[in-house]
Scaffold this motif. Structure first.
Motif, PDB file in Angstrom:
ATOM      1  N   ASN A  38       0.825  -1.220   0.000  1.00  0.00           N
ATOM      2  CA  ASN A  38       0.000   0.000   0.000  1.00  0.00           C
ATOM      3  C   ASN A  38       0.861   1.273   0.000  1.00  0.00           C
ATOM      4  O   ASN A  38       0.569   2.229   0.718  1.00  0.00           O
ATOM      5  CB  ASN A  38      -0.939  -0.023   1.210  1.00  0.00           C
ATOM      6  CG  ASN A  38      -2.255   0.693   0.919  1.00  0.00           C
ATOM      7  OD1 ASN A  38      -2.637   0.849  -0.248  1.00  0.00           O
ATOM      8  ND2 ASN A  38      -2.925   1.152   1.953  1.00  0.00           N
TER       9      ASN A  38
ATOM     10  N   LYS B 230      -6.201  11.138  14.131  1.00  0.00           N
ATOM     11  CA  LYS B 230      -5.963  12.560  13.882  1.00  0.00           C
ATOM     12  C   LYS B 230      -4.569  12.955  14.401  1.00  0.00           C
ATOM     13  O   LYS B 230      -3.820  13.666  13.723  1.00  0.00           O
ATOM     14  CB  LYS B 230      -7.045  13.369  14.598  1.00  0.00           C
ATOM     15  CG  LYS B 230      -7.135  14.759  14.125  1.00  0.00           C
ATOM     16  CD  LYS B 230      -8.365  15.447  14.667  1.00  0.00           C
ATOM     17  CE  LYS B 230      -8.309  16.886  14.170  1.00  0.00           C
ATOM     18  NZ  LYS B 230      -9.186  17.769  14.808  1.00  0.00           N
TER      19      LYS B 230
ATOM     20  N   GLN C   2      -1.926  11.728  12.003  1.00  0.00           N
ATOM     21  CA  GLN C   2      -1.792  12.556  10.800  1.00  0.00           C
ATOM     22  C   GLN C   2      -1.072  13.874  11.111  1.00  0.00           C
ATOM     23  O   GLN C   2      -0.179  14.291  10.384  1.00  0.00           O
ATOM     24  CB  GLN C   2      -3.163  12.852  10.192  1.00  0.00           C
ATOM     25  CG  GLN C   2      -3.037  13.549   8.842  1.00  0.00           C
ATOM     26  CD  GLN C   2      -4.370  13.917   8.248  1.00  0.00           C
ATOM     27  OE1 GLN C   2      -5.219  14.521   8.903  1.00  0.00           O
ATOM     28  NE2 GLN C   2      -4.582  13.545   7.010  1.00  0.00           N
TER      29      GLN C   2
ATOM     30  N   VAL D  94       1.840   7.468   8.851  1.00  0.00           N
ATOM     31  CA  VAL D  94       0.921   6.789   7.936  1.00  0.00           C
ATOM     32  C   VAL D  94       0.650   5.339   8.355  1.00  0.00           C
ATOM     33  O   VAL D  94       0.019   4.588   7.628  1.00  0.00           O
ATOM     34  CB  VAL D  94       1.435   6.814   6.467  1.00  0.00           C
ATOM     35  CG1 VAL D  94       1.473   8.240   5.942  1.00  0.00           C
ATOM     36  CG2 VAL D  94       2.795   6.148   6.341  1.00  0.00           C
TER      37      VAL D  94
ATOM     38  N   GLY E 234      -8.725   5.895   6.567  1.00  0.00           N
ATOM     39  CA  GLY E 234      -8.691   6.536   5.250  1.00  0.00           C
ATOM     40  C   GLY E 234      -8.816   8.046   5.371  1.00  0.00           C
ATOM     41  O   GLY E 234      -8.079   8.790   4.713  1.00  0.00           O
ATOM     42  N   LYS E 235      -9.710   8.477   6.251  1.00  0.00           N
ATOM     43  CA  LYS E 235      -9.943   9.924   6.424  1.00  0.00           C
ATOM     44  C   LYS E 235      -8.657  10.643   6.855  1.00  0.00           C
ATOM     45  O   LYS E 235      -8.416  11.779   6.480  1.00  0.00           O
ATOM     46  CB  LYS E 235     -11.043  10.105   7.483  1.00  0.00           C
ATOM     47  CG  LYS E 235     -11.395  11.542   7.790  1.00  0.00           C
ATOM     48  CD  LYS E 235     -12.602  11.639   8.721  1.00  0.00           C
ATOM     49  CE  LYS E 235     -12.786  13.063   9.219  1.00  0.00           C
ATOM     50  NZ  LYS E 235     -13.818  13.141  10.263  1.00  0.00           N
ATOM     51  N   TYR E 236      -7.830   9.967   7.629  1.00  0.00           N
ATOM     52  CA  TYR E 236      -6.614  10.615   8.144  1.00  0.00           C
ATOM     53  C   TYR E 236      -5.327  10.118   7.462  1.00  0.00           C
ATOM     54  O   TYR E 236      -4.235  10.270   8.001  1.00  0.00           O
ATOM     55  CB  TYR E 236      -6.537  10.450   9.669  1.00  0.00           C
ATOM     56  CG  TYR E 236      -7.627  11.254  10.353  1.00  0.00           C
ATOM     57  CD1 TYR E 236      -7.500  12.632  10.501  1.00  0.00           C
ATOM     58  CD2 TYR E 236      -8.795  10.645  10.794  1.00  0.00           C
ATOM     59  CE1 TYR E 236      -8.517  13.381  11.080  1.00  0.00           C
ATOM     60  CE2 TYR E 236      -9.818  11.386  11.381  1.00  0.00           C
ATOM     61  CZ  TYR E 236      -9.670  12.749  11.517  1.00  0.00           C
ATOM     62  OH  TYR E 236     -10.679  13.503  12.081  1.00  0.00           O
ATOM     63  N   GLY E 237      -5.494   9.517   6.289  1.00  0.00           N
ATOM     64  CA  GLY E 237      -4.310   9.195   5.481  1.00  0.00           C
ATOM     65  C   GLY E 237      -3.460   8.048   6.015  1.00  0.00           C
ATOM     66  O   GLY E 237      -2.268   7.948   5.696  1.00  0.00           O
TER      67      GLY E 237
ATOM     68  N   LYS F 249      -2.098   4.433   5.926  1.00  0.00           N
ATOM     69  CA  LYS F 249      -1.966   3.451   4.843  1.00  0.00           C
ATOM     70  C   LYS F 249      -1.899   2.008   5.335  1.00  0.00           C
ATOM     71  O   LYS F 249      -2.282   1.082   4.639  1.00  0.00           O
ATOM     72  CB  LYS F 249      -0.706   3.746   4.027  1.00  0.00           C
ATOM     73  CG  LYS F 249      -0.820   5.048   3.247  1.00  0.00           C
ATOM     74  CD  LYS F 249       0.469   5.273   2.480  1.00  0.00           C
ATOM     75  CE  LYS F 249       0.495   6.579   1.747  1.00  0.00           C
ATOM     76  NZ  LYS F 249      -0.590   6.765   0.814  1.00  0.00           N
TER      77      LYS F 249
ATOM     78  N   THR G 188      -7.738   1.939   3.344  1.00  0.00           N
ATOM     79  CA  THR G 188      -6.463   1.736   4.035  1.00  0.00           C
ATOM     80  C   THR G 188      -5.988   0.308   3.781  1.00  0.00           C
ATOM     81  O   THR G 188      -6.649  -0.447   3.078  1.00  0.00           O
ATOM     82  CB  THR G 188      -6.653   2.018   5.553  1.00  0.00           C
ATOM     83  OG1 THR G 188      -5.383   2.013   6.189  1.00  0.00           O
ATOM     84  CG2 THR G 188      -7.542   0.975   6.227  1.00  0.00           C
TER      85      THR G 188
END
Ligand code: PEP
Ligand code: MN
Length: 376
Positions: free
Chosen positions: A95, A124, A127, A132, A164-167, A169, A195
């Motif tokens: 990913n 949060k 991020q 990640v 996914g919302k906070y990036g 992976k 993710t």
């Protein structure tokens, strides 16, 4: 014996068919082909299984299309580092994140998912601090049958969506039964793959061979295998080999401390001196888990927590991944609150680990320079 082909040779080429024909003609040998997907190229490795004693390694190395031949010892056939010249890749990508014996990823997160609010606060904070990767326990193997067992499949959708919302992976997530694999796959499908998941096999399941075989047979998810807390390192490395022998080589090996019976001040005896040992014996990236090793927020007189000291010991020895427990309100955590670090401690913790990583890199550069000087 492993025959490694020239990197430009594709499976559908004539050169490939020719070399396979020659290898097939060797007496009492069967072939097992493995392709190693790297970032730059795909390497084809052909395992010669059977009566390899009578084979002439030097002769096979002259076959057209063969790059080199490595004689494997009996131990850790696939994951092991074997004879000199065994410089096969020690990394994989998942990913968009590269796992390797040469880099470090910190997986700070919740030991166990409790509420969507806490998951969101955690994600949060990650991020905000440029992370990640995370750890999130949904299926918890507990010593006491009456303890909270984790929300299981019921939390997966919101955990994946928030990731996914906070990036985020990659989420390291323990599974304790093969059914959990299907539940994770379904939830990722349903939420549109926001993710990725690294399947974690915990210390209590290191020798659950049927689980290992099931997880080894799938190649969608990489695996973090933790060392068994009461068995030898060799036994745990063989457990990793079970995964690889079924086909999945995207494995990270995790050290998490050993059970001892000496009234330890720590939950387990820290075993991070074994980081370089696992790197010497195998190609796997090595993870350390200072939270489950130390188990408390106890502070040493210098002001650093003992968890931090253990974590730094792992990193300065060259660890490539770390699981570390955080929680926004440790007193409310349903599992392992006493060892959780606070969200406001995350930037400090990451900076501390950066110092340890830089120290490791300086040490590695120093010895590289020394080796170069002596070879000139
Ligand atoms: C965990 O990481 O949540 C865990 C239970 O770890 P271990 O299997 O090392 O006890
Ligand atoms: Mn835990």
């Amino acid at each position: 014996m492993i025959v490694i082909l020239e990197p430009h040779i594709h499976k559908d080429s004539e050169e490939y068919s020719r070399v396979i024909e020659r290898l097939k003609a060797l007496p009492n040998i069967t072939l097992r082909v493995h392709q190693e997907q790297g970032t730059q190229q795909t390497l084809t490795e052909i395992y010669l299984v059977g009566d390899t004693h009578s084979l002439n390694k030097e002769e096979i190395a002259t076959f057209q299309g063969v790059n080199r031949v490595v004689k494997v010892s009996h131990e850790y056939r696939i994951l092991g580092r074997h004879a000199i010249g065994d410089n096969r890749a020690s990394y994989f990508e998942y990913n968009g994140v590269i796992f390797s014996q040469d880099n470090l990823h910190i997986f700070a997160g919740l030991c166990a998912v409790d509420t969507p609010e806490h998951v969101e606060m955690m994600m949060k904070a990650l991020q905000t601090n440029g992370q990640v990767c995370t750890r999130m326990g949904a299926y918890k193997p507990r010593t006491n049958p009456y303890s909270f067992q984790g929300h299981g499949k019921h939390c997966l959708n919101y955990v994946f969506e928030l990731a996914g919302k906070y990036g985020i992976k990659v989420i390291a997530m323990e599974i304790t039964h093969e059914n959990h694999l299907a539940e994770i796959r379904q939830a990722l499908e349903k939420t549109g793959h926001p993710t990725g998941v690294m399947l974690q096999i915990g210390t209590r399941n290191t020798q659950n061979f049927e689980l290992l075989k099931n997880v080894g047979r799938q190649s969608e998810f990489p695996v973090l295998l933790k060392r068994g807390f009461g068995i030898t390192l060799e036994e745990s490395l063989n457990a990793a080999e079970y995964l690889a022998s079924e086909g999945n080589r995207r494995i990270v090996f995790g050290l998490r401390g050993m059970k001892t019976n000496l009234g330890d001040p720590h939950r387990n005896l820290v075993d991070f001196a074994h980081v370089p040992v696992v790197k010497r014996l195998t190609h796997m990236p090595v993870c350390v888990d200072p939270s489950h090793s130390v188990g408390t927020r106890a502070q040493s007189p210098d002001g650093l927590m003992e968890i931090q000291h253990a974590a730094a010991q792992g990193v300065i020895a060259g660890a490539n991944m770390m699981l570390v427990d955080f929680h926004p309100y440790p007193q409310k955590a349903l599992v392992d609150g006493p060892q959780a670090l606070l969200l406001q401690e995350l930037p400090w913790f990451l900076e501390d680990m950066q110092i340890a990583r830089e120290a490791y890199e300086k040490r590695a550069a120093l010895i590289a320079k020394k080796i170069e000087q002596t070879s000139n």
